[in-house]
Design a protein around this motif. Structure first.
Motif, short mmCIF file in Angstrom:
data_model
loop_
_atom_site.label_atom_id
_atom_site.label_comp_id
_atom_site.label_asym_id
_atom_site.label_seq_id
_atom_site.Cartn_x
_atom_site.Cartn_y
_atom_site.Cartn_z
N GLY A 39 42.15 -11.65 -69.94
CA GLY A 39 40.94 -12.21 -70.09
C GLY A 39 39.64 -12.76 -69.46
O GLY A 39 38.55 -12.98 -69.34
N ARG A 40 40.62 -13.66 -68.72
CA ARG A 40 39.39 -14.42 -67.71
C ARG A 40 38.91 -13.77 -66.85
O ARG A 40 37.96 -14.31 -65.83
N GLU A 41 39.52 -12.50 -66.11
CA GLU A 41 38.54 -11.63 -65.03
C GLU A 41 37.57 -10.98 -66.34
O GLU A 41 36.47 -10.41 -65.67
N ASN A 42 37.92 -10.83 -67.36
CA ASN A 42 36.05 -10.39 -68.42
C ASN A 42 35.44 -10.60 -68.63
O ASN A 42 34.51 -10.84 -69.06
N ILE A 43 35.61 -12.03 -68.46
CA ILE A 43 34.54 -12.96 -68.72
C ILE A 43 33.63 -13.40 -67.42
O ILE A 43 33.00 -12.82 -67.63
N PHE A 67 36.29 -22.65 -76.14
CA PHE A 67 36.21 -21.82 -77.58
C PHE A 67 37.02 -20.89 -78.11
O PHE A 67 37.49 -20.46 -79.12
N ALA A 68 37.29 -19.99 -77.10
CA ALA A 68 38.45 -18.89 -77.24
C ALA A 68 40.04 -19.21 -78.04
O ALA A 68 40.85 -19.24 -78.99
N ASP A 69 40.27 -20.25 -77.19
CA ASP A 69 41.84 -20.62 -77.90
C ASP A 69 42.20 -19.52 -77.46
O ASP A 69 43.31 -19.49 -78.57
N LEU A 70 43.11 -18.88 -76.58
CA LEU A 70 43.68 -17.80 -76.53
C LEU A 70 45.38 -18.15 -75.84
O LEU A 70 45.95 -17.29 -75.45
N GLY A 71 45.47 -19.90 -75.44
CA GLY A 71 47.07 -19.90 -74.45
C GLY A 71 46.69 -18.97 -73.55
O GLY A 71 45.73 -19.11 -72.60
N GLU A 72 48.02 -19.13 -73.29
CA GLU A 72 48.03 -18.44 -72.16
C GLU A 72 47.44 -16.92 -72.06
O GLU A 72 47.56 -15.80 -71.04
N PHE A 73 47.11 -16.21 -72.88
CA PHE A 73 47.15 -14.29 -73.03
C PHE A 73 45.63 -14.76 -72.57
O PHE A 73 45.42 -13.63 -72.11
N ILE A 74 44.83 -15.94 -71.74
CA ILE A 74 43.87 -15.59 -71.40
C ILE A 74 44.03 -15.14 -69.71
O ILE A 74 43.43 -14.66 -69.04
N ASP A 75 44.87 -15.70 -69.52
CA ASP A 75 45.86 -14.71 -68.00
C ASP A 75 46.73 -13.60 -68.39
O ASP A 75 47.50 -13.12 -66.99
N LEU A 77 37.47 -13.56 -77.84
CA LEU A 77 36.89 -14.07 -76.89
C LEU A 77 35.46 -13.34 -76.30
O LEU A 77 34.18 -13.73 -75.64
N GLY A 78 34.93 -11.84 -77.10
CA GLY A 78 33.78 -11.49 -77.29
C GLY A 78 32.83 -13.07 -77.82
O GLY A 78 31.60 -12.73 -76.90
N PHE A 79 33.32 -13.25 -79.03
CA PHE A 79 31.99 -14.29 -78.98
C PHE A 79 31.89 -15.23 -78.52
O PHE A 79 30.56 -15.80 -78.00
N ALA A 80 33.35 -15.59 -77.90
CA ALA A 80 32.89 -16.88 -76.93
C ALA A 80 32.36 -17.17 -75.78
O ALA A 80 31.25 -17.58 -75.03
#
Length: 256
Positions: A117-121, A145-153, A167-170
């Motif tokens: 997720g971080r890379e996709n940002i 804002f996305a509040d995905l916890g550890e899933f962001i990585d 994540l797309g909205f954020a």
């Protein structure tokens, strides 16, 4: 933009926009051939029809306006929004846009599934014209804002559909353009996310720029928009004050 139009910030000028979808139905299937051999009339082999998704529509939207597009399913609202964004090419007419656009539709698509997720940002930010520094400056807000916890990585292939949308909205609202094009994003995610999304949209609208919103939620449209445009059959039926247009639209729907 033509020389006789004076730029005063973000602006959308639509002149006699026409977008036609040619529909072709091929009736030369094995089933049709079998019925034909048995003496049944299956009709012509190919039927052609053109759907006027946007039909000679003209509209001007200036800086600071928040315009809601309403109408029944198939009225042409989402098609017009994507045509403004350049996703669909016009058959005829012109659309002139001044300002950087950011579309909030199909929020769960366009990500690299194997990337985190971080890379996709970073990937999405670069794709819409932001510099790496601009993206890094906003990264913490996007993640919060996305509040995905550890899933962001974690790779995005591990995400649920709702997590994609969050994540797309954020990303889309923290890396915003001058012109926001939004299509029914408020119904995604859980109730808590929807509340935060609406608050976030109010924050964006308070800043300079243009909002064009497609939604079936008339209450939301009345609270967010300065104008409503009622569409039907790819054409404009009515354009004006949100409360007045909504009332006429509702009366029409009840009569129908």
């Amino acid at each position: 933009m033509s020389s006789n139009v004076v730029s005063t910030g973000p602006r959308i000028i639509i002149r006699r926009a026409q977008l036609d979808y040619p529909l072709v139905r091929d009736r030369s299937s094995i089933k049709a051939a079998l019925f034909g051999a048995l003496g049944f009339n299956t009709g012509p082999r190919i039927d052609k029809k053109v759907v006027h998704a946007v039909n000679g529509l003209s509209l001007t939207i200036n800086r600071g306006e928040r315009v809601g597009l309403i109408g029944h399913n198939g009225a042409g609202k989402s098609t017009l929004l994507r045509t403004i964004a350049g996703v669909f090419p016009l058959t005829d007419g012109t659309i002139e846009v001044t300002g950087r656009m950011q579309g909030l539709f199909d929020l769960g698509t366009g990500f690299e599934a194997e990337a985190t997720g971080r890379e996709n940002i970073m990937y999405r930010g670069l794709s819409i014209g932001f510099t790496p520094k601009q993206i890094r400056d906003r990264e913490a807000e996007i993640i919060g804002f996305a509040d995905l916890g550890e899933f962001i990585d974690l790779p995005m292939r591990t995400y649920s559909a709702g997590m994609y949308v969050r994540l797309g909205f954020a990303i889309s609202t923290y890396l915003e353009g001058e012109i926001l094009l939004i299509d029914e994003v408020f119904g995604a995610g859980d109730a808590n996310f929807q509340e935060r999304a609406i608050r976030r949209m109010h924050e964006l609208i308070e800043r300079a720029g243009i909002l064009v919103l497609v939604s079936h939620d008339l209450g939301l449209m009345r609270s967010l928009c300065t104008r409503l445009v009622w569409m039907s059959g790819g054409q404009m039926v009515l354009d004006g004050d949100p409360n007045e247009v909504a009332e006429v639209y509702l009366r029409s729907m009840k009569a129908a």
